[in-house]
Enzyme design. Sequence first.
Site, short mmCIF file in Angstrom:
data_model
loop_
_atom_site.label_atom_id
_atom_site.label_comp_id
_atom_site.label_asym_id
_atom_site.label_seq_id
_atom_site.Cartn_x
_atom_site.Cartn_y
_atom_site.Cartn_z
CB SER A 68 15.32 72.48 51.70
OG SER A 68 15.86 71.45 50.93
CG ASP A 114 22.67 70.82 53.87
OD1 ASP A 114 22.47 69.89 53.07
OD2 ASP A 114 21.95 71.83 53.92
CG HIS A 146 19.15 69.63 54.07
ND1 HIS A 146 19.49 70.75 53.36
CD2 HIS A 146 17.88 69.31 53.68
CE1 HIS A 146 18.50 71.08 52.55
NE2 HIS A 146 17.51 70.23 52.74
#
Length: 373
Positions: free
Chosen positions: A211, A303, A333
């Site tokens: 991320s 995501d 995600h």
Amino acid sequence: MQFVIGTKKRTSTLAHFGLGMTALAVAFAPFGLAAKEAAAVSAPAPASGATGSPYVRPDVAAYLKASNAHPMPPLTAEVIAQIRKLPPSAMPSRDLPVGDLAVMKDLTMPGPGGSIPLRLFDTRAERGPGPVVVFYHGGGYVLGSIDTHAALAAEISRQLDLPVVSVEYRLAPEHPWPAAPDDGEAAARWVAANGKALGRDVTGLVLSGDSAGGNLTLIAAAALRDKPAAVPVILQVPIYPAADFTRSYPSAQQFAKGYGLDDSMTALFQKHYAADPKSPRSSPILGSLAGLPPTVLVTAGLDPLRDQGRAYAAKLVEAGVPTAFYEGRGLVHGFATFRQAIPSAQTDTANFLKIARTMLDEIQAGQKQAGQK
């Protein structure tokens, strides 16, 4: 799947990995694909039913139902400050236990804004010369730590059979952009030059993160390409990275609500981080990608950041960078740190790390052959 190595394709033995996985090489360079068109190059996740809704795995659906029933409060600066006061043991974990390791050692290094905590994870007590992984945790640049991502760092060490150094970079809002990329680059350079402090003979770096940490991975790799460190970066493994702050991709709209990373949360992260969206040190897709190290880029099918990752992978191949692309079909995600809450995510995490291990083997074999000439 196939790996794309330069302009040649070689069929990999990693053909079939398990539940709901989409593993494919991105091979769009011959078509001159522009980044803004990249969202269309991979077919969307297969629809379930006539409504065209995306495929969601059963364990993901159960996780989302439970998570959406107890939403997080808005991550204001005050809420973030309260969360940071909690000890690690007070934070509920959605990940598997760290597990057994031969080495789990805390260190510190000098950084551009003060000392940076590091933690070394290794499945082996002793090693010969070899690469070291530098890992950057996720958390939207405002949350996350060495502790919250310890299990993923340990899993990377196990699957790659390499030491992993996890980096506690500075967080917003107290330390807005570019504090995080400054620390990320500094940490990579320090690890490259300080094997003695780690008890390891460092011959190369593997950069990885999830991320926000995936974003820092991309930025650090470009910085060390332009101004090399004491040893080269031989591979990068960005996991569902943020790659472009300048525009909204279709997946950001498709998965804006109810898939774990809501647009309201993303907006607060961006507000606290206060990055210049037009800088390659926040939006690495804007910079030149030529000459970057071989890459395993990971996305999740549900995501909001998915299409950014697809676009970045396509641009890598267009730039001639050996690239393998892995998309976890029906996953959200953060799945690599939700392996307890979403059991099937462990298979995907092991799968993309196996791809990385295979690419490393090929890279190191090529280095050995070059050294013998």
